[in-house]
Write a protein that holds these residues in place. Structure first.
Motif, PDB file in Angstrom:
ATOM      1  N   MET A  38       0.820  -1.208   0.000  1.00 57.76           N
ATOM      2  CA  MET A  38       0.000   0.000   0.000  1.00 57.76           C
ATOM      3  C   MET A  38       0.856   1.261   0.000  1.00 57.76           C
ATOM      4  N   ALA A  42       0.457   3.784  -3.023  1.00 57.08           N
ATOM      5  CA  ALA A  42      -0.030   5.120  -2.695  1.00 57.08           C
ATOM      6  C   ALA A  42       1.025   6.164  -3.045  1.00 57.08           C
ATOM      7  N   ARG A  53      -6.583   2.960   5.198  1.00 65.40           N
ATOM      8  CA  ARG A  53      -6.535   2.162   3.967  1.00 65.40           C
ATOM      9  C   ARG A  53      -6.614   0.670   4.279  1.00 65.40           C
ATOM     10  N   THR A  67      -6.158  -0.103  -2.880  1.00 63.92           N
ATOM     11  CA  THR A  67      -6.439  -1.043  -1.792  1.00 63.92           C
ATOM     12  C   THR A  67      -6.753  -2.429  -2.341  1.00 63.92           C
TER      13      THR A  67
END
Length: 161
Positions: A38, A42, A53, A67
């Motif tokens: 993640m 991100a 998240r 996600t």
């Protein structure tokens, strides 16, 4: 010697300390893998990083593609963890369900009871994929030949015509 003994079929004894330590290790693998994936995804999309998240579960919140992709990619990391830490295909389902059960508990503590249908579907798919991949890797390793002491290797047998 213990590594080979664990791989011999039927030579398994009940060891609660081993099971608890394996479970803690697998939970760490799950969250470390998920958090790392993640973070990088991100970072590529220039989005903010937060625990929200990982623990999104309420209506009104949305599971975005970052996600979803992180959870599905984390299935492979979890399966490799099962293969390396658990090493038994019979226990892959148990460990995977336990990982996702504790994820459910932590989600309930962080955001409340999950009411988002996509959270339930994503958790179910993640559990199924992790289990099948982990069982495949463990079964592949379990089916390898175990070298026995005092036997000749196949290259020694091919030298004599």
């Amino acid at each position: 010697k213990q590594w080979y003994q664990r791989r011999v079929r039927g030579n398994y004894s009940w060891d609660p300390l081993l099971i608890i330590s394996q479970m803690l290790a697998m939970q760490c693998v799950f969250y470390f893998g998920l958090g790392t994936i993640m973070y990088f995804l991100a970072f590529l999309h220039v989005e903010e990083i937060s625990l929200d998240r990982i623990f999104i579960s309420k209506k009104g919140e949305m599971l975005d593609l970052v996600t979803l992709f992180a959870y599905i990619t984390n299935c492979f990391i979890t399966a490799i963890g099962l293969w390396y830490i658990v090493q038994r295909s019979k226990q892959c389902l148990d460990f995977t369900v336990t990982i996702h059960f504790w994820h459910f508990v932590l989600t309930c503590l962080y955001t409340g009871f999950p009411t988002l249908l996509s959270w339930w579907l994503l958790t179910l798919v993640s559990c199924i994929v992790s289990t099948f991949l982990g069982e495949y890797l463990c079964r592949y390793t379990e089916l390898e030949e175990i070298p026995l002491m005092g036997t000749r290797t196949s290259s020694a047998n091919t030298e004599n015509p």
